[in-house]
Design an enzyme around this catalytic site. Sequence first.
Site, PDB file in Angstrom:
ATOM      1  N   THR A 138       0.727  -1.227  -0.045  1.00 31.68           N
ATOM      2  CA  THR A 138       0.086  -0.078   0.065  1.00 31.68           C
ATOM      3  C   THR A 138       0.925   1.024  -0.021  1.00 31.68           C
ATOM      4  OG1 THR A 138      -1.474   1.306   1.289  1.00 31.68           O
ATOM      5  CG2 THR A 138      -0.112  -0.095   2.523  1.00 31.68           C
ATOM      6  N   ASP A 139       0.357   2.416  -0.442  1.00 31.68           N
ATOM      7  CA  ASP A 139       1.131   3.502  -0.460  1.00 31.68           C
ATOM      8  C   ASP A 139       1.115   4.175   1.094  1.00 31.68           C
ATOM      9  OD1 ASP A 139      -1.572   4.482  -0.011  1.00 31.68           O
ATOM     10  OD2 ASP A 139      -1.649   5.881  -1.581  1.00 31.68           O
ATOM     11  N   GLU A 140       0.227   3.619   1.935  1.00 32.03           N
ATOM     12  CA  GLU A 140       0.337   4.054   3.437  1.00 32.03           C
ATOM     13  C   GLU A 140       1.696   4.143   3.923  1.00 32.03           C
ATOM     14  OE1 GLU A 140      -3.289   3.464   5.663  1.00 32.03           O
ATOM     15  OE2 GLU A 140      -4.651   3.310   3.955  1.00 32.03           O
ATOM     16  N   TYR A 163      -1.799  -0.361  11.052  1.00 27.87           N
ATOM     17  CA  TYR A 163      -1.890  -1.008   9.823  1.00 27.87           C
ATOM     18  C   TYR A 163      -0.712  -0.878   8.873  1.00 27.87           C
ATOM     19  CZ  TYR A 163      -3.225  -1.578   4.839  1.00 27.87           C
ATOM     20  OH  TYR A 163      -3.090  -1.882   3.644  1.00 27.87           O
ATOM     21  N   LYS A 167       2.536  -3.277   7.499  1.00 26.08           N
ATOM     22  CA  LYS A 167       2.771  -3.597   5.916  1.00 26.08           C
ATOM     23  C   LYS A 167       4.209  -3.041   5.701  1.00 26.08           C
ATOM     24  CE  LYS A 167       0.300  -4.542   2.990  1.00 26.08           C
ATOM     25  NZ  LYS A 167      -0.243  -5.754   2.601  1.00 26.08           N
TER      26      LYS A 167
HETATM   27  P1  NAD Z   1      -9.488  -7.365   2.445  1.00 29.51           P
HETATM   28  O1  NAD Z   1      -9.637  -6.948   3.602  1.00 29.51           O
HETATM   29  O2  NAD Z   1     -10.772  -7.075   1.412  1.00 29.51           O
HETATM   30  O3  NAD Z   1      -9.140  -8.897   2.229  1.00 29.51           O
HETATM   31  C1  NAD Z   1      -8.200  -9.512   2.846  1.00 29.51           C
HETATM   32  C2  NAD Z   1      -8.501 -11.031   2.539  1.00 29.51           C
HETATM   33  O4  NAD Z   1      -7.176 -11.539   3.307  1.00 29.51           O
HETATM   34  C3  NAD Z   1      -9.652 -11.783   3.275  1.00 29.51           C
HETATM   35  O5  NAD Z   1     -10.326 -12.548   2.446  1.00 29.51           O
HETATM   36  C4  NAD Z   1      -9.430 -12.292   4.391  1.00 29.51           C
HETATM   37  O6  NAD Z   1      -9.857 -13.444   4.838  1.00 29.51           O
HETATM   38  C5  NAD Z   1      -7.913 -12.675   4.077  1.00 29.51           C
HETATM   39  N1  NAD Z   1      -7.029 -12.889   5.267  1.00 29.51           N
HETATM   40  C6  NAD Z   1      -6.434 -12.003   6.246  1.00 29.51           C
HETATM   41  N2  NAD Z   1      -5.698 -12.517   6.906  1.00 29.51           N
HETATM   42  C7  NAD Z   1      -5.527 -13.783   6.783  1.00 29.51           C
HETATM   43  C8  NAD Z   1      -4.554 -14.754   7.139  1.00 29.51           C
HETATM   44  N3  NAD Z   1      -3.867 -14.371   8.035  1.00 29.51           N
HETATM   45  N4  NAD Z   1      -4.258 -15.921   6.320  1.00 29.51           N
HETATM   46  C9  NAD Z   1      -4.993 -16.000   5.183  1.00 29.51           C
HETATM   47  N5  NAD Z   1      -5.878 -15.042   4.820  1.00 29.51           N
HETATM   48  C10 NAD Z   1      -5.920 -14.040   5.254  1.00 29.51           C
HETATM   49  O7  NAD Z   1      -8.455  -6.360   1.877  1.00 29.51           O
HETATM   50  P2  NAD Z   1      -8.269  -5.954   0.469  1.00 29.51           P
HETATM   51  O8  NAD Z   1      -8.588  -4.564   0.277  1.00 29.51           O
HETATM   52  O9  NAD Z   1      -8.630  -6.858  -0.787  1.00 29.51           O
HETATM   53  O10 NAD Z   1      -6.549  -5.773   0.344  1.00 29.51           O
HETATM   54  C11 NAD Z   1      -5.738  -6.836  -0.188  1.00 29.51           C
HETATM   55  C12 NAD Z   1      -4.358  -6.353  -0.293  1.00 29.51           C
HETATM   56  O11 NAD Z   1      -4.243  -5.183  -0.838  1.00 29.51           O
HETATM   57  C13 NAD Z   1      -4.064  -6.102   1.168  1.00 29.51           C
HETATM   58  O12 NAD Z   1      -2.685  -6.591   1.698  1.00 29.51           O
HETATM   59  C14 NAD Z   1      -3.799  -4.674   1.324  1.00 29.51           C
HETATM   60  O13 NAD Z   1      -2.856  -4.124   2.404  1.00 29.51           O
HETATM   61  C15 NAD Z   1      -3.392  -4.277  -0.131  1.00 29.51           C
HETATM   62  N6  NAD Z   1      -3.962  -2.791  -0.586  1.00 29.51           N
HETATM   63  C16 NAD Z   1      -5.263  -2.774  -0.267  1.00 29.51           C
HETATM   64  C17 NAD Z   1      -5.590  -1.601  -0.750  1.00 29.51           C
HETATM   65  C18 NAD Z   1      -7.053  -0.969  -0.706  1.00 29.51           C
HETATM   66  O14 NAD Z   1      -7.643   0.115  -0.948  1.00 29.51           O
HETATM   67  N7  NAD Z   1      -8.135  -1.913  -0.408  1.00 29.51           N
HETATM   68  C19 NAD Z   1      -4.923  -0.513  -1.453  1.00 29.51           C
HETATM   69  C20 NAD Z   1      -3.497  -0.747  -1.624  1.00 29.51           C
HETATM   70  C21 NAD Z   1      -3.144  -1.854  -0.911  1.00 29.51           C
HETATM   71  O1  TDX Z   2     -16.670   6.303   7.674  1.00 27.41           O
HETATM   72  C1  TDX Z   2     -15.754   6.734   7.295  1.00 27.41           C
HETATM   73  N1  TDX Z   2     -15.403   8.314   7.274  1.00 27.41           N
HETATM   74  C2  TDX Z   2     -14.325   8.613   6.535  1.00 27.41           C
HETATM   75  O2  TDX Z   2     -14.533   9.857   6.765  1.00 27.41           O
HETATM   76  C3  TDX Z   2     -14.495   5.904   6.954  1.00 27.41           C
HETATM   77  C4  TDX Z   2     -14.568   4.406   6.928  1.00 27.41           C
HETATM   78  C5  TDX Z   2     -13.342   6.513   6.092  1.00 27.41           C
HETATM   79  N2  TDX Z   2     -13.395   7.810   6.460  1.00 27.41           N
HETATM   80  C6  TDX Z   2     -12.188   8.591   5.998  1.00 27.41           C
HETATM   81  C7  TDX Z   2     -10.912   8.067   6.175  1.00 27.41           C
HETATM   82  C8  TDX Z   2      -9.862   8.111   5.023  1.00 27.41           C
HETATM   83  O3  TDX Z   2      -9.499   9.494   5.111  1.00 27.41           O
HETATM   84  O4  TDX Z   2     -12.127   8.286   4.266  1.00 27.41           O
HETATM   85  C9  TDX Z   2     -10.891   7.814   3.788  1.00 27.41           C
HETATM   86  C10 TDX Z   2     -10.754   6.531   3.213  1.00 27.41           C
HETATM   87  O5  TDX Z   2     -11.068   5.700   4.540  1.00 27.41           O
HETATM   88  P1  TDX Z   2     -10.790   4.006   4.237  1.00 27.41           P
HETATM   89  O6  TDX Z   2     -11.898   3.631   3.195  1.00 27.41           O
HETATM   90  O7  TDX Z   2     -10.770   3.388   5.582  1.00 27.41           O
HETATM   91  O8  TDX Z   2      -9.338   3.816   3.544  1.00 27.41           O
HETATM   92  P2  TDX Z   2      -7.865   4.300   4.104  1.00 27.41           P
HETATM   93  O9  TDX Z   2      -7.953   4.474   5.616  1.00 27.41           O
HETATM   94  O10 TDX Z   2      -7.444   5.385   3.263  1.00 27.41           O
HETATM   95  O11 TDX Z   2      -7.184   2.736   3.669  1.00 27.41           O
HETATM   96  C11 TDX Z   2      -7.490   2.267   2.469  1.00 27.41           C
HETATM   97  O12 TDX Z   2      -6.598   2.562   1.324  1.00 27.41           O
HETATM   98  C12 TDX Z   2      -5.283   2.060   1.659  1.00 27.41           C
HETATM   99  C13 TDX Z   2      -7.341   0.886   2.549  1.00 27.41           C
HETATM  100  O13 TDX Z   2      -8.510   0.456   3.636  1.00 27.41           O
HETATM  101  C14 TDX Z   2      -6.205   0.174   2.912  1.00 27.41           C
HETATM  102  O14 TDX Z   2      -6.096  -1.304   3.027  1.00 27.41           O
HETATM  103  C15 TDX Z   2      -5.249   0.546   1.859  1.00 27.41           C
HETATM  104  O15 TDX Z   2      -3.992   0.221   2.018  1.00 27.41           O
END
Ligand code: NAD
Ligand code: TDX
Length: 357
Positions: A138-140, A163, A167
Amino acid sequence: MVHGHEPKRVLITGGAGFIGSNFLLRMVPRYPSIQFVNLDKLTYAGNLTNLRGIERADNYMFVRGDVADPALVASLFSTHKFTSVVHFAAESHVDRSIMAPLAFTRSNTLGTVTLLEAARQVWAGKAAGARRFLHVSTDEVFGSLGHDSLFTEETPYNPRSPYSASKAAADHFVRAYAHTYKLPVSISNCSNNYGPYQFPEKLIPLVIMRAAHGQPVPVYGQGDNVRDWLHVADHCEALDLILHMGAPGETYLVGGSNECTNLNLVTTLLDLVDEQLGHPKGHSRSLIQFVPDRPGHDFRYAICADHLRQSLGWQPRYTLESGLRQTVAWYLSHMDWLQSVTDRSYMDYFQSQYGMA
Ligand code: NAD
Ligand code: TDX
């Protein structure tokens, strides 16, 4: 420079989650000669119904288990002789990491090292091009930006939530294995994803679901934090390119240059929900409720994806406008999916988090 890797047997971790399931739904039919094994623990965020479209495919199988279980992971490597890993599995919600950080270190950091260790044992002596460990990050990990500048592959790490720290630690281990053991790795650091099958604790599906039910929509602080949004389909296409053509040891930043403040994003989503449900324009805007800010809330993320665009020719297909429109339509026509993933425990979590029913 473009490098070839031909995946034959691929371990996908976390393939029942949001991005992993979108990736499998695209890749399993696209590559019938590649065998995909999906290892997922099925936490609250994992949902096998996401994968109905491919669950019977000959080149796909599911294994329920934990990436931090060394015996299971070693036995899967030994049985399936993986040529490639695409590692999605993680605890992914920042707010939950603030409430309970330990699960994040276990799944995100220890889980990643467990996979690296299995790959190191089994891949020793194999040609770098024949194997690949793609770590989805992630970019975080880079921390928070001010009003200007963008993250690049050279930006120093500065994670600021449990988090992102978990990562970042995983990313460091991936690089340590590349350096010390010559493990052929790629790392992608992507900005905020949105699209179908995202668990509705994340901002975009949360807003759509609550607006559709006429419920208040929580906006943290003043809603002026900025995120750089990318449709999940565009992320999956980037991962496909990196897996097949990325250089071993290389990092790629992925982002669509779609910066938006949270308040602007929420307002756009509410207007799209109104438009698609036939409500009068502006009807749902009154649902916005400002709530106390997330502790340590990063102000701004924004990606420079020039390296990925120039070296591998990646281009996102969705604009933020077309992607949000498609996403709102998808959720409004999949309310049964939203219902099925938001069980009682989730509603309790939501109540404790925001004080809203
Ligand atoms: P998600 O939470 O929707 O899905 C995570 C999946 O991993 C789930 O199916 C969960 O059951 C599984 N999981 C969790 N812990 C586990 C473990 N110990 N062993 C096996 N399975 C496990 O997450 P996502 O949004 O699909 O993110 C996927 C990946 O992409 C993550 O590594 C996250 O850090 C990265 N990522 C997400 C975003 C975003 O905006 N969602 C952005 C950049 C990077
Ligand atoms: O109810 C809300 N109200 C609100 O203002 C929630 C859930 C979020 N927010 C804000 C927090 C953030 O600034 O919105 C923005 C987006 O929040 P999230 O959807 O929780 O995402 P963020 O915290 O930015 O992280 C996401 O992007 C990077 C993913 O959850 C991560 O897994 C990924 O790595």
